[in-house]
Design a protein around this motif. Structure first.
Motif, PDB file in Angstrom:
ATOM      1  N   ILE A 227       0.766  -1.491   0.088  1.00 55.84           N
ATOM      2  CA  ILE A 227       0.032  -0.216  -0.019  1.00 55.84           C
ATOM      3  C   ILE A 227       1.502   0.871  -0.034  1.00 55.84           C
ATOM      4  CG2 ILE A 227      -1.643   1.299   1.534  1.00 55.84           C
ATOM      5  CD1 ILE A 227      -3.370  -1.622   1.765  1.00 55.84           C
ATOM      6  N   ASN A 228       2.214   1.085   0.729  1.00 51.80           N
ATOM      7  CA  ASN A 228       2.732   2.160   0.834  1.00 51.80           C
ATOM      8  C   ASN A 228       2.797   2.310  -0.727  1.00 51.80           C
ATOM      9  OD1 ASN A 228       2.852   3.296   3.111  1.00 51.80           O
ATOM     10  ND2 ASN A 228       4.715   2.113   3.482  1.00 51.80           N
ATOM     11  N   ARG A 229       3.805   1.181  -0.826  1.00 52.84           N
ATOM     12  CA  ARG A 229       4.495   1.517  -2.306  1.00 52.84           C
ATOM     13  C   ARG A 229       3.518   2.335  -3.216  1.00 52.84           C
ATOM     14  NH1 ARG A 229       6.387  -3.243  -2.527  1.00 52.84           N
ATOM     15  NH2 ARG A 229       4.754  -3.668  -3.695  1.00 52.84           N
ATOM     16  N   GLU A 230       2.155   1.906  -3.309  1.00 52.87           N
ATOM     17  CA  GLU A 230       1.504   1.796  -4.427  1.00 52.87           C
ATOM     18  C   GLU A 230       0.560   2.915  -4.545  1.00 52.87           C
ATOM     19  OE1 GLU A 230      -0.281  -1.681  -6.889  1.00 52.87           O
ATOM     20  OE2 GLU A 230       1.751  -2.775  -5.700  1.00 52.87           O
ATOM     21  N   LEU A 231       0.168   3.532  -3.381  1.00 57.16           N
ATOM     22  CA  LEU A 231      -1.142   3.835  -2.805  1.00 57.16           C
ATOM     23  C   LEU A 231       0.029   5.249  -2.613  1.00 57.16           C
ATOM     24  CD1 LEU A 231      -4.143   2.238  -1.746  1.00 57.16           C
ATOM     25  CD2 LEU A 231      -3.279   2.792  -3.964  1.00 57.16           C
ATOM     26  N   GLY A 232       1.167   5.272  -1.899  1.00 57.58           N
ATOM     27  CA  GLY A 232       2.487   6.276  -1.417  1.00 57.58           C
ATOM     28  C   GLY A 232       1.728   6.315  -0.071  1.00 57.58           C
ATOM     29  N   SER A 233       1.071   5.427   0.843  1.00 65.10           N
ATOM     30  CA  SER A 233       0.825   5.748   2.430  1.00 65.10           C
ATOM     31  C   SER A 233       2.423   6.432   3.288  1.00 65.10           C
ATOM     32  CB  SER A 233      -0.208   4.904   2.226  1.00 65.10           C
ATOM     33  OG  SER A 233       0.312   4.019   2.491  1.00 65.10           O
ATOM     34  N   THR A 234       1.564   6.386   4.274  1.00 63.54           N
ATOM     35  CA  THR A 234       3.137   6.013   5.462  1.00 63.54           C
ATOM     36  C   THR A 234       2.760   5.150   6.376  1.00 63.54           C
ATOM     37  OG1 THR A 234       1.794   7.541   6.717  1.00 63.54           O
ATOM     38  CG2 THR A 234       3.142   8.905   4.508  1.00 63.54           C
ATOM     39  N   PHE A 235       2.474   3.726   5.997  1.00 67.33           N
ATOM     40  CA  PHE A 235       2.279   3.001   6.856  1.00 67.33           C
ATOM     41  C   PHE A 235       3.748   2.708   7.667  1.00 67.33           C
ATOM     42  CE2 PHE A 235      -1.457   1.994   4.948  1.00 67.33           C
ATOM     43  CZ  PHE A 235      -2.075   1.621   6.613  1.00 67.33           C
ATOM     44  N   ASP A 236       4.107   2.331   8.907  1.00 70.77           N
ATOM     45  CA  ASP A 236       5.222   2.088   9.148  1.00 70.77           C
ATOM     46  C   ASP A 236       5.490   0.791  10.144  1.00 70.77           C
ATOM     47  OD1 ASP A 236       7.656   1.162  10.700  1.00 70.77           O
ATOM     48  OD2 ASP A 236       7.867   2.745  12.372  1.00 70.77           O
ATOM     49  N   GLU A 237       5.543  -0.110   8.980  1.00 66.87           N
ATOM     50  CA  GLU A 237       5.196  -1.857   9.384  1.00 66.87           C
ATOM     51  C   GLU A 237       5.876  -2.129  10.363  1.00 66.87           C
ATOM     52  OE1 GLU A 237       7.583  -1.262   7.855  1.00 66.87           O
ATOM     53  OE2 GLU A 237       9.310  -2.658   7.732  1.00 66.87           O
ATOM     54  N   ARG A 238       6.338  -1.457  11.219  1.00 64.40           N
ATOM     55  CA  ARG A 238       7.228  -1.417  12.573  1.00 64.40           C
ATOM     56  C   ARG A 238       6.217  -1.864  13.580  1.00 64.40           C
ATOM     57  NH1 ARG A 238      12.727   0.990  11.383  1.00 64.40           N
ATOM     58  NH2 ARG A 238      10.496   2.361  11.112  1.00 64.40           N
ATOM     59  N   ALA A 239       5.592  -0.495  13.161  1.00 64.35           N
ATOM     60  CA  ALA A 239       4.212  -0.398  14.427  1.00 64.35           C
ATOM     61  C   ALA A 239       3.341  -0.789  14.150  1.00 64.35           C
ATOM     62  CB  ALA A 239       4.180   1.149  14.269  1.00 64.35           C
ATOM     63  N   PHE A 240       3.162  -2.244  13.730  1.00 62.52           N
ATOM     64  CA  PHE A 240       2.231  -3.180  13.391  1.00 62.52           C
ATOM     65  C   PHE A 240       2.547  -4.727  14.342  1.00 62.52           C
ATOM     66  CE2 PHE A 240      -0.016   0.195  10.752  1.00 62.52           C
ATOM     67  CZ  PHE A 240      -1.082   0.128  11.465  1.00 62.52           C
ATOM     68  N   ARG A 241       1.715  -5.693  14.769  1.00 67.38           N
ATOM     69  CA  ARG A 241       2.398  -6.908  14.474  1.00 67.38           C
ATOM     70  C   ARG A 241       0.892  -7.795  13.746  1.00 67.38           C
ATOM     71  NH1 ARG A 241      -0.494  -9.607  18.727  1.00 67.38           N
ATOM     72  NH2 ARG A 241      -1.549  -7.177  20.106  1.00 67.38           N
ATOM     73  N   HIS A 242       2.006  -9.199  13.258  1.00 62.56           N
ATOM     74  CA  HIS A 242       0.347 -10.084  12.985  1.00 62.56           C
ATOM     75  C   HIS A 242      -0.214 -11.100  14.153  1.00 62.56           C
ATOM     76  CE1 HIS A 242      -0.419 -14.189  10.595  1.00 62.56           C
ATOM     77  NE2 HIS A 242       0.533 -14.429  11.144  1.00 62.56           N
ATOM     78  N   GLU A 243      -0.939 -10.844  14.108  1.00 66.92           N
ATOM     79  CA  GLU A 243      -2.386 -11.696  14.910  1.00 66.92           C
ATOM     80  C   GLU A 243      -2.627 -12.823  13.663  1.00 66.92           C
ATOM     81  OE1 GLU A 243      -3.546 -10.214  18.098  1.00 66.92           O
ATOM     82  OE2 GLU A 243      -5.173 -10.668  16.699  1.00 66.92           O
ATOM     83  N   ALA A 244      -2.853 -14.469  14.471  1.00 65.95           N
ATOM     84  CA  ALA A 244      -3.971 -15.445  13.990  1.00 65.95           C
ATOM     85  C   ALA A 244      -4.521 -15.800  14.534  1.00 65.95           C
ATOM     86  CB  ALA A 244      -2.762 -16.634  12.600  1.00 65.95           C
ATOM     87  N   ILE A 245      -5.820 -15.534  14.867  1.00 69.51           N
ATOM     88  CA  ILE A 245      -6.711 -16.935  15.806  1.00 69.51           C
ATOM     89  C   ILE A 245      -8.080 -17.277  15.096  1.00 69.51           C
ATOM     90  CG2 ILE A 245      -6.393 -15.192  17.584  1.00 69.51           C
ATOM     91  CD1 ILE A 245      -8.690 -13.586  16.596  1.00 69.51           C
ATOM     92  N   TYR A 246      -8.438 -17.859  16.060  1.00 66.57           N
ATOM     93  CA  TYR A 246      -9.413 -18.898  14.870  1.00 66.57           C
ATOM     94  C   TYR A 246     -10.924 -19.045  15.806  1.00 66.57           C
ATOM     95  CZ  TYR A 246     -11.534 -23.393  13.907  1.00 66.57           C
ATOM     96  OH  TYR A 246     -12.691 -24.228  13.060  1.00 66.57           O
ATOM     97  N   ASP A 247     -11.415 -18.478  15.224  1.00 64.53           N
ATOM     98  CA  ASP A 247     -12.942 -18.352  16.099  1.00 64.53           C
ATOM     99  C   ASP A 247     -13.603 -20.132  15.180  1.00 64.53           C
ATOM    100  OD1 ASP A 247     -15.178 -18.208  15.849  1.00 64.53           O
ATOM    101  OD2 ASP A 247     -14.740 -15.608  15.474  1.00 64.53           O
ATOM    102  N   PRO A 248     -13.933 -20.191  16.176  1.00 59.18           N
ATOM    103  CA  PRO A 248     -14.687 -21.544  16.428  1.00 59.18           C
ATOM    104  C   PRO A 248     -16.263 -21.897  15.713  1.00 59.18           C
ATOM    105  CG  PRO A 248     -14.251 -21.373  18.592  1.00 59.18           C
ATOM    106  CD  PRO A 248     -13.412 -20.527  18.371  1.00 59.18           C
ATOM    107  N   ARG A 249     -16.437 -20.779  16.737  1.00 61.18           N
ATOM    108  CA  ARG A 249     -18.141 -20.432  15.738  1.00 61.18           C
ATOM    109  C   ARG A 249     -18.054 -20.081  14.331  1.00 61.18           C
ATOM    110  NH1 ARG A 249     -20.645 -15.358  16.333  1.00 61.18           N
ATOM    111  NH2 ARG A 249     -18.769 -14.775  16.915  1.00 61.18           N
ATOM    112  N   GLU A 250     -17.627 -19.451  14.129  1.00 57.25           N
ATOM    113  CA  GLU A 250     -17.101 -18.985  12.452  1.00 57.25           C
ATOM    114  C   GLU A 250     -16.675 -20.243  11.742  1.00 57.25           C
ATOM    115  OE1 GLU A 250     -18.416 -17.067  10.612  1.00 57.25           O
ATOM    116  OE2 GLU A 250     -19.455 -14.628  12.546  1.00 57.25           O
ATOM    117  N   GLY A 251     -15.621 -21.373  12.131  1.00 60.68           N
ATOM    118  CA  GLY A 251     -15.262 -21.904  11.765  1.00 60.68           C
ATOM    119  C   GLY A 251     -14.350 -21.197  10.985  1.00 60.68           C
ATOM    120  N   ARG A 252     -13.507 -20.318  10.700  1.00 63.86           N
ATOM    121  CA  ARG A 252     -12.389 -19.810  10.249  1.00 63.86           C
ATOM    122  C   ARG A 252     -10.660 -18.996  11.080  1.00 63.86           C
ATOM    123  NH1 ARG A 252     -16.080 -13.827   9.113  1.00 63.86           N
ATOM    124  NH2 ARG A 252     -15.397 -12.726  10.993  1.00 63.86           N
TER     125      ARG A 252
END
Ligand code: SAH
Ligand code: AVI
Length: 323
Positions: A227-252
């Protein structure tokens, strides 16, 4: 979620924003619960990272599906027939397809469809070296719209191939529409071979989307860099962390990018605020039981035929016929 009225007003504000990528990003980040569409993961770097994911010890779907395809390759390819057309949706590297092409490359034409131009170009070059007699026609397109097949191939008997459980990245209602759309592309008597990841122990699922080497995290964060490269935005990717969770109700499985602090990001002349701990929901990966998937396919107008799984019932490959 914002109300339909607010979103309609936002679309009005965006009248001057022409391209679909910026529209989708602005719309997703304007929601109360921020989202970004997962199909934008696959720029050249994203496609490379996805290939790395498929080789991770924790990411069982790729090797399991390849085992199923190898074991049942004869049954799968017999249905394609001499002179048939193999149409692959979201083909990426087309590596799995080689399991089928090894048996039939000389006798069919192959149409891989993907939004990633880079992945299609790499795959085409490799397939030309490996199968000099194979007629390959790449199509760069979003498979969720109607994709017209090349005119000179249109009358061939058609088999669709949709491996990788990519269907799981759509909510069930959208998945049903997509399957119905594939039916219209493949036509009466068309056959679809589709890979679907199965419900299982949540710990195995979460590990597959939160690997120890951090490749899935890099894949998720690469979206901000794109998004930064193609749309010229100013996201600092070091200021975000990845998270993965399982929602059993939605099954996803849900993937998120979580803000590590209060921050503001500029994008297309607008500013977006993120609170510490606030997330951007970037991907869903729905898991099905065999029966749930057969029901979904039936509701989309497909007749479920054979289904193949591995010994541990981790993954499934289904044969459907458009009637
Ligand atoms: N079929 C391969 C790749 C799966 S990754 C496998 O099973 O390993 C998902 C692929 O689908 C990526 O190559 C991505 O670029 C493509 N893709 C995702 N959304 C798409 C869309 N809406 N239209 C076309 N291709 C899409
Ligand atoms: C392409 N798709 C089916 C993958 C999945 O498992 O949902 C994308 C992916 N996201 C994180 N890891 C892999």
């Amino acid at each position: 979620m914002r109300s339909a009225q607010t979103l309609a007003r936002l679309r009005g504000d965006l009248a001057g924003v022409e391209d679909q990528f910026s529209l989708s990003v602005i719309e997703g980040l304007s929601k109360t619960r921020k989202t970004l569409p997962c199909r934008y993961f696959y720029d050249a770097r994203g496609s490379e990272l996805f290939e790395e994911i498929t080789r991770l010890p924790e990411y069982y779907p790729t090797r399991t599906e390849m085992g199923i395809l190898a074991e049942h390759a004869a049954e799968i390819t017999d249905g394609i027939g001499d002179g048939g057309l193999l149409v692959e949706f979201g083909s990426g590297s087309s590596l799995k397809t080689e399991i089928l092409l090894d048996r039939i490359a000389e006798r069919i034409a192959y149409v891989p469809i993907d939004v990633s131009e880079a992945a299609l170009a790499d795959a085409k070059a490799r397939l030309a070296r490996r199968y000099p007699g194979l007629d390959v026609r790449t199509i760069v397109a979003d498979f969720s719209g109607f994709v017209a097949l090349p005119d000179d191939l249109a009358s061939r008997r058609k088999t669709g191939f949709f491996p990788g459980s990519t269907l799981g990245n759509l909510a069930p209602k959208d998945a049903r529409h997509l399957l119905a759309g594939f039916g219209r592309v493949l036509g009466d008597g068309g056959r679809l071979i589709i890979g679907i990841d199965l419900k299982k122990d949540p710990r195995t699922l979460v590990r597959a989307y939160n690997d120890a080497a951090g490749v899935t995290a890099a894949f998720n964060l690469n979206l901000l860099l794109r998004i930064n490269r193609e749309l010229g935005s100013t996201f600092d990717e070091r200021a975000f962390r990845h998270e993965a969770i399982y929602d059993p109700r939605e099954g996803r499985i849900e993937m998120h990018l979580v803000s590590k602090r209060d921050q503001e990001v500029e994008l297309c002349g607008r500013s977006f605020n993120f609170r510490n701990g606030e997330s951007i929901h970037t991907e869903n990966s729905y898991k099905y039981t065999i029966e749930q998937f057969r029901e979904l396919a039936g509701a989309a107008g497909w007749q479920p035929e054979r289904v193949w799984t591995d010994a541990a019932s981790q993954f499934s490959v289904h044969e459907l016929v458009w009637v």
